[in-house]
Write a protein that holds these residues in place. Sequence first.
Motif, PDB file in Angstrom:
ATOM      1  N   ARG A 153     -84.339 -90.125  16.293  1.00 51.46           N
ATOM      2  CA  ARG A 153     -84.824 -91.150  15.188  1.00 51.46           C
ATOM      3  C   ARG A 153     -83.806 -91.018  14.407  1.00 51.46           C
ATOM      4  NH1 ARG A 153     -87.424 -90.651  10.297  1.00 51.46           N
ATOM      5  NH2 ARG A 153     -86.895 -88.251  10.416  1.00 51.46           N
ATOM      6  N   GLY A 154     -83.119 -92.504  13.877  1.00 52.02           N
ATOM      7  CA  GLY A 154     -81.961 -92.779  13.258  1.00 52.02           C
ATOM      8  C   GLY A 154     -80.791 -91.972  13.881  1.00 52.02           C
ATOM      9  N   GLU A 155     -80.247 -91.088  12.830  1.00 51.39           N
ATOM     10  CA  GLU A 155     -78.944 -90.499  13.242  1.00 51.39           C
ATOM     11  C   GLU A 155     -79.281 -88.993  13.764  1.00 51.39           C
ATOM     12  OE1 GLU A 155     -76.021 -91.933  13.029  1.00 51.39           O
ATOM     13  OE2 GLU A 155     -77.204 -93.927  12.112  1.00 51.39           O
ATOM     14  N   THR A 156     -80.644 -88.788  13.825  1.00 53.82           N
ATOM     15  CA  THR A 156     -81.057 -87.427  13.991  1.00 53.82           C
ATOM     16  C   THR A 156     -81.737 -87.342  15.460  1.00 53.82           C
ATOM     17  OG1 THR A 156     -81.871 -87.210  11.666  1.00 53.82           O
ATOM     18  CG2 THR A 156     -82.425 -85.389  13.080  1.00 53.82           C
ATOM     19  N   GLN A 157     -81.164 -86.250  16.226  1.00 53.28           N
ATOM     20  CA  GLN A 157     -81.962 -85.616  17.457  1.00 53.28           C
ATOM     21  C   GLN A 157     -82.553 -84.362  17.426  1.00 53.28           C
ATOM     22  OE1 GLN A 157     -79.901 -87.248  21.021  1.00 53.28           O
ATOM     23  NE2 GLN A 157     -79.461 -85.209  21.354  1.00 53.28           N
ATOM     24  N   THR A 158     -83.747 -84.405  17.880  1.00 51.99           N
ATOM     25  CA  THR A 158     -84.462 -83.120  17.576  1.00 51.99           C
ATOM     26  C   THR A 158     -84.930 -82.598  19.142  1.00 51.99           C
ATOM     27  OG1 THR A 158     -85.456 -83.945  15.719  1.00 51.99           O
ATOM     28  CG2 THR A 158     -86.365 -81.985  16.369  1.00 51.99           C
ATOM     29  N   LEU A 159     -84.730 -81.359  19.054  1.00 53.11           N
ATOM     30  CA  LEU A 159     -84.979 -80.726  20.671  1.00 53.11           C
ATOM     31  C   LEU A 159     -86.243 -79.750  20.370  1.00 53.11           C
ATOM     32  CD1 LEU A 159     -84.169 -79.946  23.487  1.00 53.11           C
ATOM     33  CD2 LEU A 159     -82.923 -78.001  22.511  1.00 53.11           C
ATOM     34  N   TRP A 160     -87.258 -80.024  21.465  1.00 53.86           N
ATOM     35  CA  TRP A 160     -88.468 -79.121  21.500  1.00 53.86           C
ATOM     36  C   TRP A 160     -88.406 -78.611  22.996  1.00 53.86           C
ATOM     37  CZ3 TRP A 160     -91.381 -78.717  16.940  1.00 53.86           C
ATOM     38  CH2 TRP A 160     -90.830 -79.824  16.136  1.00 53.86           C
ATOM     39  N   ALA A 161     -88.941 -77.545  22.984  1.00 56.26           N
ATOM     40  CA  ALA A 161     -89.247 -76.902  24.120  1.00 56.26           C
ATOM     41  C   ALA A 161     -90.326 -76.201  24.600  1.00 56.26           C
ATOM     42  CB  ALA A 161     -88.028 -76.001  24.479  1.00 56.26           C
ATOM     43  N   GLY A 162     -90.956 -76.081  25.607  1.00 60.16           N
ATOM     44  CA  GLY A 162     -92.260 -75.517  25.960  1.00 60.16           C
ATOM     45  C   GLY A 162     -92.680 -75.611  27.258  1.00 60.16           C
ATOM     46  N   THR A 163     -93.898 -75.457  27.421  1.00 62.28           N
ATOM     47  CA  THR A 163     -94.664 -75.408  28.965  1.00 62.28           C
ATOM     48  C   THR A 163     -95.722 -76.566  28.764  1.00 62.28           C
ATOM     49  OG1 THR A 163     -93.826 -73.203  29.326  1.00 62.28           O
ATOM     50  CG2 THR A 163     -95.718 -74.336  30.855  1.00 62.28           C
ATOM     51  N   THR A 164     -95.927 -77.439  29.572  1.00 68.27           N
ATOM     52  CA  THR A 164     -97.149 -78.191  29.711  1.00 68.27           C
ATOM     53  C   THR A 164     -97.975 -78.033  30.894  1.00 68.27           C
ATOM     54  OG1 THR A 164     -95.595 -80.065  28.946  1.00 68.27           O
ATOM     55  CG2 THR A 164     -97.850 -80.607  29.887  1.00 68.27           C
ATOM     56  N   THR A 165     -99.375 -77.777  30.453  1.00 69.01           N
ATOM     57  CA  THR A 165    -100.377 -77.538  31.639  1.00 69.01           C
ATOM     58  C   THR A 165    -101.090 -78.740  31.695  1.00 69.01           C
ATOM     59  OG1 THR A 165    -100.467 -75.165  30.743  1.00 69.01           O
ATOM     60  CG2 THR A 165    -102.140 -76.033  32.094  1.00 69.01           C
ATOM     61  N   ALA A 200     -87.779 -93.403  20.275  1.00 68.96           N
ATOM     62  CA  ALA A 200     -87.333 -93.168  21.526  1.00 68.96           C
ATOM     63  C   ALA A 200     -87.419 -91.574  21.595  1.00 68.96           C
ATOM     64  CB  ALA A 200     -85.990 -93.671  22.078  1.00 68.96           C
ATOM     65  N   GLY A 201     -87.919 -91.218  22.919  1.00 69.30           N
ATOM     66  CA  GLY A 201     -87.795 -89.657  23.303  1.00 69.30           C
ATOM     67  C   GLY A 201     -87.292 -89.536  24.796  1.00 69.30           C
ATOM     68  N   GLN A 202     -87.035 -88.297  25.331  1.00 70.69           N
ATOM     69  CA  GLN A 202     -86.592 -88.099  26.619  1.00 70.69           C
ATOM     70  C   GLN A 202     -87.129 -86.854  27.037  1.00 70.69           C
ATOM     71  OE1 GLN A 202     -84.482 -89.959  28.897  1.00 70.69           O
ATOM     72  NE2 GLN A 202     -85.478 -88.416  30.339  1.00 70.69           N
ATOM     73  N   HIS A 203     -88.024 -86.802  28.004  1.00 68.23           N
ATOM     74  CA  HIS A 203     -88.443 -85.709  28.606  1.00 68.23           C
ATOM     75  C   HIS A 203     -87.688 -85.254  29.820  1.00 68.23           C
ATOM     76  CE1 HIS A 203     -92.083 -86.989  26.507  1.00 68.23           C
ATOM     77  NE2 HIS A 203     -92.630 -85.856  26.676  1.00 68.23           N
ATOM     78  N   VAL A 204     -87.426 -83.770  29.797  1.00 66.72           N
ATOM     79  CA  VAL A 204     -86.514 -83.506  31.032  1.00 66.72           C
ATOM     80  C   VAL A 204     -87.449 -82.091  31.510  1.00 66.72           C
ATOM     81  CG1 VAL A 204     -84.604 -82.027  31.840  1.00 66.72           C
ATOM     82  CG2 VAL A 204     -84.382 -83.725  30.012  1.00 66.72           C
ATOM     83  N   LEU A 205     -88.014 -82.446  32.674  1.00 68.31           N
ATOM     84  CA  LEU A 205     -88.881 -81.446  33.403  1.00 68.31           C
ATOM     85  C   LEU A 205     -88.436 -80.641  34.527  1.00 68.31           C
ATOM     86  CD1 LEU A 205     -92.238 -83.827  33.986  1.00 68.31           C
ATOM     87  CD2 LEU A 205     -91.390 -82.853  31.752  1.00 68.31           C
ATOM     88  N   LEU A 247     -97.523 -87.259  39.766  1.00 68.12           N
ATOM     89  CA  LEU A 247     -98.383 -87.638  38.660  1.00 68.12           C
ATOM     90  C   LEU A 247     -97.680 -87.195  37.205  1.00 68.12           C
ATOM     91  CD1 LEU A 247    -100.532 -89.519  37.617  1.00 68.12           C
ATOM     92  CD2 LEU A 247    -102.234 -87.801  37.551  1.00 68.12           C
ATOM     93  N   VAL A 248     -97.316 -85.905  37.424  1.00 66.21           N
ATOM     94  CA  VAL A 248     -96.755 -85.196  36.248  1.00 66.21           C
ATOM     95  C   VAL A 248     -95.370 -85.966  35.820  1.00 66.21           C
ATOM     96  CG1 VAL A 248     -95.581 -83.101  35.364  1.00 66.21           C
ATOM     97  CG2 VAL A 248     -98.114 -82.910  36.484  1.00 66.21           C
ATOM     98  N   TYR A 249     -94.732 -85.964  36.840  1.00 65.38           N
ATOM     99  CA  TYR A 249     -93.545 -86.695  36.721  1.00 65.38           C
ATOM    100  C   TYR A 249     -93.574 -88.431  36.180  1.00 65.38           C
ATOM    101  CZ  TYR A 249     -90.527 -83.094  39.102  1.00 65.38           C
ATOM    102  OH  TYR A 249     -89.925 -82.037  39.495  1.00 65.38           O
ATOM    103  N   TYR A 309     -87.868 -81.714  25.319  1.00 66.64           N
ATOM    104  CA  TYR A 309     -87.953 -82.870  25.155  1.00 66.64           C
ATOM    105  C   TYR A 309     -87.276 -83.123  23.966  1.00 66.64           C
ATOM    106  CZ  TYR A 309     -90.488 -86.667  22.414  1.00 66.64           C
ATOM    107  OH  TYR A 309     -90.754 -87.670  21.564  1.00 66.64           O
ATOM    108  N   ILE A 310     -86.452 -84.253  23.959  1.00 65.42           N
ATOM    109  CA  ILE A 310     -85.689 -84.675  23.070  1.00 65.42           C
ATOM    110  C   ILE A 310     -86.071 -86.093  22.378  1.00 65.42           C
ATOM    111  CG2 ILE A 310     -83.036 -85.239  22.591  1.00 65.42           C
ATOM    112  CD1 ILE A 310     -83.720 -83.581  25.606  1.00 65.42           C
TER     113      ILE A 310
END
Lengths: 146, 438
Positions: free
Chosen positions: A101-113, A71-76, A10-12, A97-98
Amino acid sequence: VSTAVDPIALVYEEARLLDAARYRDWLAIFSHDARYWVPMSRTQSDAIAEQSIAYEDPILMRVRVERIPIAGQHVLQAPRIVASEAQRYRTETAFLYIESRGETQTLWAGTTTHDLRVDQGRLAIQQKRIDLVNAHAALPTIYLIL
Amino acid sequence: VRTYRDNTAAITALVESDRVHRDAYLSAELFALEQERLFARSWLFVGHASQVPNAGDFVTTDIAGVPVILVRQADASVRVLANRCAHKGAMITSDRRGNTGRAFRCPYHSWSYRTDGSLLAVPVAEGYTGTAMRECETGRGLGVIASGSHRGFVFARLAPSGPSFEDYFGAALANLDAMADRSPEGELEVVGEPLRNLVPANWKIYLENINDSLHANITHESSTGAAEAVWAEQPTGTAKPPAIEQLLPFGSGTEFMAKMGGRVLPNGHSILGTAASIHSAYSAIPEYAEAMTQAYGEARAKEILGWSPQNAVLYPSIALKAAPQVMRVLRPGAVDRTIVEAWTFLPRGAPRALVQRSMLYNRLVFSPMSIVAHDDTHVFETIQRALASNANPWISLHREARGDESSTGTRDVGGLDEALMRNQFRAWVAALTREAAP
């Protein structure tokens, strides 16, 4: 294995639905009393008494998905079951999580519970808590859904 | 390039009575001059006294690019100190908050300072006998920055000279009273850490938008539209959630905005929503109304709660919303980058439900994940980018710009009048064309 009974699956599936922009299907795997929570620190134990970056019930989650344009992309990393009891599970999943938006790509990182419980014969997400590694910093806009 | 530093005529020419040249938002040189001549000589918000209740309590922040410490003294007063060791310039603390006891101690070589900033001790003290260390700036310790406060809101002026706190704000201080009077005890308390946003745009684009009533139902059409659609789907009889109550008024029409009224004050300060605002119709919390009536009497309580402007701006650093009891603080970082903090206040003696409403408002509207802020940030980014175009170097502030507005007094205007923005630019050009700061 069916997402109806397997917490890891389910998480995937949750991340897959977000990345496929299937937001109605995404909402459907949450329980009717679910919460989506992005705290301001890892040690935060209360979403209301202390301020949060986001704390949303299904109505606000609906409002959020109604207007998402990008659009976004999660890598778990492999989710881990950290607690379980009858009909309930807690999983922890490191993620990248990437967001594009437009020409910009933003990277986020963390832990999901994820707090999961059996609801009407199938597993549902009762709470999704996202701890960003940089939750303490001044953050640029997070447009999509972590 | 020094286009503006030694040329006040060139700066003056950027601001006409009804339009502004794009360089005000794009020029790194002007941003540096803003730091020196506008921010350093204005009274900027540092923190709130409730953050440092006990002697030795401190919080740190940056104002106009300068790291500072707000610290409570043993005699219960507060001081603003430069967060810079007198020895080599290291920051005395990198913590956002804490209690330092009786002294600050530098993590580099252990120079220590009393909480009033004075030098307490240096290591290898004998190494300084017969030297001039004590007779120059070094011996004076941490720089003490001029500070002033009202109802717990503490401001600082980096420049050693300039307008006094009272002269700079004048009648605008009533906007802080309007916040604090909403407490049955007349006192506010900061709740937790502010939400902090990195906005990729010039600070003035953000600040002008705070006074832009017209954009609300246009820019936020998609977020209010989404909220309306979701609300319409709820079964009849569903109680309106506070979040929906806060989101839907962003769709208020132009006619409503025109009637809400505005007021320009000297030195760039302003109030938008003197008659009403999108915060006027929040449902009452009976327990709170009762506590207010007990504290102030019925008439005064009604007057306090009836005053709920869209935004009161204490130029150039803060914007206050009395009804949801929140404040935004602008901390410009570069010509195209601004940190915006969203603060929540607990009115002492008020029920918790009121604070939860404030926190909800900040999450919904002023968080990095806010769907409402998304709309604005996207537009700010496009402005910052498109102003580079040579097609038209001017920003229009013509709406209701009729007649002479050069007098610097207080004036009531319509809710859609761009006078509030023109007023900010009059203060801006006055500051930037003053002599260079000492």
